[in-house]
Design a protein around this motif. Structure first.
Motif, PDB file in Angstrom:
ATOM      1  N   ALA A 234      72.341 -40.233  43.885  1.00  0.00           N
ATOM      2  CA  ALA A 234      70.935 -40.462  43.529  1.00  0.00           C
ATOM      3  C   ALA A 234      70.796 -41.698  42.647  1.00  0.00           C
ATOM      4  CB  ALA A 234      70.364 -39.230  42.824  1.00  0.00           C
ATOM      5  N   ALA A 235      71.841 -41.991  41.904  1.00  0.00           N
ATOM      6  CA  ALA A 235      71.791 -43.151  40.998  1.00  0.00           C
ATOM      7  C   ALA A 235      71.821 -44.464  41.776  1.00  0.00           C
ATOM      8  CB  ALA A 235      72.963 -43.084  40.026  1.00  0.00           C
ATOM      9  N   GLN A 236      72.125 -44.391  43.065  1.00  0.00           N
ATOM     10  CA  GLN A 236      72.228 -45.628  43.858  1.00  0.00           C
ATOM     11  C   GLN A 236      71.093 -45.777  44.864  1.00  0.00           C
ATOM     12  OE1 GLN A 236      75.985 -45.110  45.782  1.00  0.00           O
ATOM     13  NE2 GLN A 236      77.072 -44.853  43.867  1.00  0.00           N
ATOM     14  N   LEU A 237      70.069 -44.972  44.732  1.00  0.00           N
ATOM     15  CA  LEU A 237      68.991 -45.038  45.731  1.00  0.00           C
ATOM     16  C   LEU A 237      68.267 -46.375  45.684  1.00  0.00           C
ATOM     17  CD1 LEU A 237      67.605 -41.460  45.206  1.00  0.00           C
ATOM     18  CD2 LEU A 237      68.251 -42.375  47.432  1.00  0.00           C
ATOM     19  N   PRO A 238      67.966 -46.956  46.843  1.00  0.00           N
ATOM     20  CA  PRO A 238      67.206 -48.203  46.843  1.00  0.00           C
ATOM     21  C   PRO A 238      65.709 -47.927  46.626  1.00  0.00           C
ATOM     22  CG  PRO A 238      67.703 -47.555  49.081  1.00  0.00           C
ATOM     23  CD  PRO A 238      68.321 -46.510  48.190  1.00  0.00           C
ATOM     24  N   ASP A 239      64.987 -48.998  46.507  1.00  0.00           N
ATOM     25  CA  ASP A 239      63.556 -48.949  46.226  1.00  0.00           C
ATOM     26  C   ASP A 239      62.797 -48.707  47.545  1.00  0.00           C
ATOM     27  OD1 ASP A 239      61.026 -49.476  45.372  1.00  0.00           O
ATOM     28  OD2 ASP A 239      61.325 -51.641  45.163  1.00  0.00           O
ATOM     29  N   VAL A 240      62.194 -47.546  47.694  1.00  0.00           N
ATOM     30  CA  VAL A 240      61.531 -47.216  48.964  1.00  0.00           C
ATOM     31  C   VAL A 240      60.229 -46.458  48.727  1.00  0.00           C
ATOM     32  CG1 VAL A 240      63.653 -47.145  50.363  1.00  0.00           C
ATOM     33  CG2 VAL A 240      62.876 -45.086  49.164  1.00  0.00           C
ATOM     34  N   ASP A 241      59.482 -46.271  49.813  1.00  0.00           N
ATOM     35  CA  ASP A 241      58.232 -45.511  49.748  1.00  0.00           C
ATOM     36  C   ASP A 241      58.405 -44.057  50.181  1.00  0.00           C
ATOM     37  OD1 ASP A 241      56.488 -47.779  49.065  1.00  0.00           O
ATOM     38  OD2 ASP A 241      57.148 -48.518  51.021  1.00  0.00           O
ATOM     39  N   PHE A 242      59.304 -43.861  51.162  1.00  0.00           N
ATOM     40  CA  PHE A 242      59.510 -42.503  51.694  1.00  0.00           C
ATOM     41  C   PHE A 242      61.013 -42.247  51.805  1.00  0.00           C
ATOM     42  CE2 PHE A 242      55.565 -44.106  53.626  1.00  0.00           C
ATOM     43  CZ  PHE A 242      54.666 -43.137  53.193  1.00  0.00           C
ATOM     44  N   VAL A 243      61.418 -41.062  51.400  1.00  0.00           N
ATOM     45  CA  VAL A 243      62.820 -40.668  51.598  1.00  0.00           C
ATOM     46  C   VAL A 243      62.842 -39.387  52.421  1.00  0.00           C
ATOM     47  CG1 VAL A 243      65.025 -40.062  50.519  1.00  0.00           C
ATOM     48  CG2 VAL A 243      63.416 -41.554  49.299  1.00  0.00           C
ATOM     49  N   ILE A 244      63.676 -39.384  53.452  1.00  0.00           N
ATOM     50  CA  ILE A 244      63.924 -38.140  54.192  1.00  0.00           C
ATOM     51  C   ILE A 244      65.382 -37.776  53.915  1.00  0.00           C
ATOM     52  CG2 ILE A 244      63.860 -36.970  56.418  1.00  0.00           C
ATOM     53  CD1 ILE A 244      61.222 -38.189  56.081  1.00  0.00           C
ATOM     54  N   ALA A 245      65.572 -36.691  53.202  1.00  0.00           N
ATOM     55  CA  ALA A 245      66.926 -36.207  52.897  1.00  0.00           C
ATOM     56  C   ALA A 245      67.251 -35.113  53.911  1.00  0.00           C
ATOM     57  CB  ALA A 245      66.962 -35.656  51.481  1.00  0.00           C
ATOM     58  N   HIS A 246      68.375 -35.278  54.596  1.00  0.00           N
ATOM     59  CA  HIS A 246      68.685 -34.352  55.688  1.00  0.00           C
ATOM     60  C   HIS A 246      69.707 -33.293  55.273  1.00  0.00           C
ATOM     61  CE1 HIS A 246      66.691 -36.645  58.992  1.00  0.00           C
ATOM     62  NE2 HIS A 246      66.856 -37.632  58.127  1.00  0.00           N
TER      63      HIS A 246
ATOM     64  N   SER B 135      61.871 -41.290  40.587  1.00  0.00           N
ATOM     65  CA  SER B 135      61.385 -41.779  41.882  1.00  0.00           C
ATOM     66  C   SER B 135      59.893 -41.521  42.065  1.00  0.00           C
ATOM     67  CB  SER B 135      62.137 -41.069  43.008  1.00  0.00           C
ATOM     68  OG  SER B 135      61.531 -41.344  44.247  1.00  0.00           O
ATOM     69  N   GLU B 136      59.198 -42.552  42.491  1.00  0.00           N
ATOM     70  CA  GLU B 136      57.792 -42.347  42.849  1.00  0.00           C
ATOM     71  C   GLU B 136      57.605 -42.369  44.358  1.00  0.00           C
ATOM     72  OE1 GLU B 136      54.850 -44.461  40.636  1.00  0.00           O
ATOM     73  OE2 GLU B 136      56.052 -44.300  38.814  1.00  0.00           O
ATOM     74  N   ALA B 137      58.697 -42.430  45.072  1.00  0.00           N
ATOM     75  CA  ALA B 137      58.619 -42.329  46.525  1.00  0.00           C
ATOM     76  C   ALA B 137      58.145 -40.924  46.900  1.00  0.00           C
ATOM     77  CB  ALA B 137      60.003 -42.587  47.123  1.00  0.00           C
ATOM     78  N   SER B 138      57.656 -40.775  48.127  1.00  0.00           N
ATOM     79  CA  SER B 138      57.371 -39.441  48.651  1.00  0.00           C
ATOM     80  C   SER B 138      58.647 -38.936  49.313  1.00  0.00           C
ATOM     81  CB  SER B 138      56.247 -39.502  49.681  1.00  0.00           C
ATOM     82  OG  SER B 138      55.051 -39.901  49.056  1.00  0.00           O
ATOM     83  N   TRP B 139      58.954 -37.695  49.051  1.00  0.00           N
ATOM     84  CA  TRP B 139      60.230 -37.146  49.523  1.00  0.00           C
ATOM     85  C   TRP B 139      60.011 -35.967  50.474  1.00  0.00           C
ATOM     86  CZ3 TRP B 139      65.499 -37.872  47.769  1.00  0.00           C
ATOM     87  CH2 TRP B 139      65.646 -38.933  46.868  1.00  0.00           C
ATOM     88  N   ALA B 140      60.781 -35.973  51.565  1.00  0.00           N
ATOM     89  CA  ALA B 140      60.785 -34.804  52.457  1.00  0.00           C
ATOM     90  C   ALA B 140      62.229 -34.359  52.666  1.00  0.00           C
ATOM     91  CB  ALA B 140      60.143 -35.145  53.793  1.00  0.00           C
ATOM     92  N   TRP B 141      62.429 -33.066  52.705  1.00  0.00           N
ATOM     93  CA  TRP B 141      63.751 -32.535  53.065  1.00  0.00           C
ATOM     94  C   TRP B 141      63.662 -32.059  54.511  1.00  0.00           C
ATOM     95  CZ3 TRP B 141      65.716 -27.141  53.452  1.00  0.00           C
ATOM     96  CH2 TRP B 141      67.115 -27.116  53.626  1.00  0.00           C
ATOM     97  N   ARG B 142      64.514 -32.610  55.366  1.00  0.00           N
ATOM     98  CA  ARG B 142      64.511 -32.155  56.759  1.00  0.00           C
ATOM     99  C   ARG B 142      65.697 -31.221  56.964  1.00  0.00           C
ATOM    100  NH1 ARG B 142      63.951 -35.503  62.528  1.00  0.00           N
ATOM    101  NH2 ARG B 142      63.632 -33.632  63.783  1.00  0.00           N
ATOM    102  N   CYS B 143      65.352 -30.000  57.314  1.00  0.00           N
ATOM    103  CA  CYS B 143      66.376 -28.983  57.496  1.00  0.00           C
ATOM    104  C   CYS B 143      66.635 -28.814  58.989  1.00  0.00           C
ATOM    105  CB  CYS B 143      65.888 -27.668  56.892  1.00  0.00           C
ATOM    106  SG  CYS B 143      67.076 -26.348  57.112  1.00  0.00           S
TER     107      CYS B 143
END
Ligand code: UDP
Length: 423
Positions: free
Chosen positions: A114-126, A140-148
């Motif tokens: 998590a300490a290496q995340l780039p600057d983005v608008d949306f993150v999808i963590a799988h 993080s101010e990105a919007s985050w979704a977890w895809r299961c």
């Protein structure tokens, strides 16, 4: 985290398969998202369904004007993947005593990534491997979704209870189908979107029947004789040894039948080698059974050839997320006999695009029925191809993501305002 390099793709090429309207809809949804930065994070760049989807989805997101990135988790301690495989198994119902040491290793890996995340608008963590990134990316101010991608129906409660707060730190969760979500999950946005295949890849694109047969013959199988094929990681949930038992029952009635078990050894699946050895032992030297992996040279083109050359494809899973291999075979016009679990019933309409089965006996009986009836095979194969064309091609997956990004952005305000350095 390590970036994964992807190729390029053009969404317009898909119009001839899905129709111009679907492509227009994608372009319409993408326009206001132009320039938005999207990051997908998962555990492995190779092997398994998630890597397969991302290698196709990320280039298409770029083609429609987003800036999509794909990163894989860096696990300094490789036992991270032992722990996450056990968590994966627990989420499919296997009891697991998750020790403090395991929790710590798991969380520490996500914290470091998590300490290496780039600057983005949306993150999808799988999937579970990336589940705690959002928690550790607190700024993080990105919007985050977890895809299961896993069927959580029978998740082992203590492990699910440990993971649930990490899921709830996200803005949204994506499940393959409503039945997969645990009822106690509290999140404003839970969306349902099935995985998909790309019809233009080496694995799914056209391949002449002669060429496919020559590839299969090179692995010492006789293309003139009936062939049963299962393509899956060597994993107990995929029941490769049950498939060998099915083959034996079929062989008793149709002695010329052959079986190919094709399975890649994915980076994040440390159990694979062990289960491959068990299947080889279970086959007991039968010359008509082949257990083949990427180490034997079975890559995308070969998977394509085996699926196309199969008389019947089997996917006898005992638990399944979606089972991309089912869609891959149906797309090629081959009927599939599959376990009635997870996302397989989304794809196999029993008696129309294949058969749903629960036991070795049932599976063998359905395979025999199909092996004996070429008309039935071609009717079901054609119906299966149409089902995949309508529901499970990558363009539908792309559309679902674009809709989600629009919703998340609407919930949060303009993209320009949400961009912030994370981690
Ligand atoms: N796969 C492959 N080579 C193999 C075995 C599997 O390329 O030897 C691919 C398969 O074609 C599919 C993916 O890996 O695209 C497996 O996805 P699926 O959803 O069926 O199962 P998962 O491994 O994600 O549980």
């Amino acid at each position: 985290m390590r970036p994964v390099t992807v190729g390029t793709k053009g969404v317009d090429a898909y119009a001839r398969l899905v129709g111009e309207e679907k492509i227009d809809e994608i372009r319409r949804l993408a326009e206001p998202l132009r320039g938005a930065r999207v990051l997908h994070v998962n555990a492995t760049a190779y092997g398994g369904g998630v890597a397969e989807i991302l290698s196709n989805l990320v280039p298409l997101m770029n083609d429609v004007g987003l800036e999509a990135l794909w990163y894989v988790l860096d696990a300094r301690d490789p036992t991270f993947f032992d722990v996450t495989k056990r968590i994966h198994n627990a989420l499919q119902g296997m009891p697991l005593d998750l020790s403090d040491q395991m929790r710590e290793l798991f969380l520490e890996t996500d914290r470091a990534n998590a300490a290496q995340l780039p600057d983005v608008d949306f993150v999808i963590a799988h999937d579970p491997q990336a589940i705690a990134l959002r928690h550790f990316a607190s700024a993080s101010e990105a919007s985050w979704a977890w895809r299961c991608h896993i069927d959580l129906t029978d998740a082992y409660t203590p492990v699910w209870s440990f993971l649930r707060p990490y899921v709830e730190a996200h803005d949204a969760a994506i499940f393959t189908m409503p039945q997969f979500a645990q009822p106690d999950l509290t999140l404003d946005r839970i969306v349902f979107s099935a995985p998909s295949i790309d019809p233009f890849t080496e694995k799914n694109g056209p391949l002449a029947a002669d060429e496919a047969r020559a590839i299969v013959a090179a692995f010492r199988l006789d293309p003139a004789r009936p062939l049963l094929v299962q393509v899956s990681r060597f994993d107990p949930w995929k029941d490769p040894n049950g498939v060998i038992d099915v083959y034996r029952r079929v062989k008793a009635e149709i002695p010329e039948v052959q079986l190919a078990l094709i399975g890649s050894l994915a980076d994040d699946d440390p159990e694979g080698k062990d289960f491959l050895a068990r299947s080889i032992a279970h086959a007991a030297g039968d010359p008509d059974v082949r257990c083949l992996t990427d180490l034997d040279g079975v890559r995308d083109r070969e998977v394509n050839a085996f699926q196309r050359s199969a008389t019947v494809v089997i996917q006898k899973s005992l638990r399944e997320g979606f089972g991309l291999v089912v869609a891959e075979a149906l797309w090629k016009g081959i009927p599939v006999v599959g376990g009635a679990v997870g996302g397989i019933p989304l794809q196999i309409v029993d008696g129309e695009t294949g058969y749903l089965v629960r036991t070795v006996e049932e599976c063998a009986e359905r395979c025999l029925r199909l092996l004996r009836d070429a008309d039935l095979r071609s009717r079901m194969g054609a119906a299966g191809h149409e089902r995949v064309r309508g529901e499970f091609l990558i363009t539908r997956d792309l559309r679902d993501h674009l809709r989600l990004f629009s919703d998340l952005r609407a919930a949060k305000g303009a993209v320009g305002g949400t961009r912030a350095r994370v981690g």
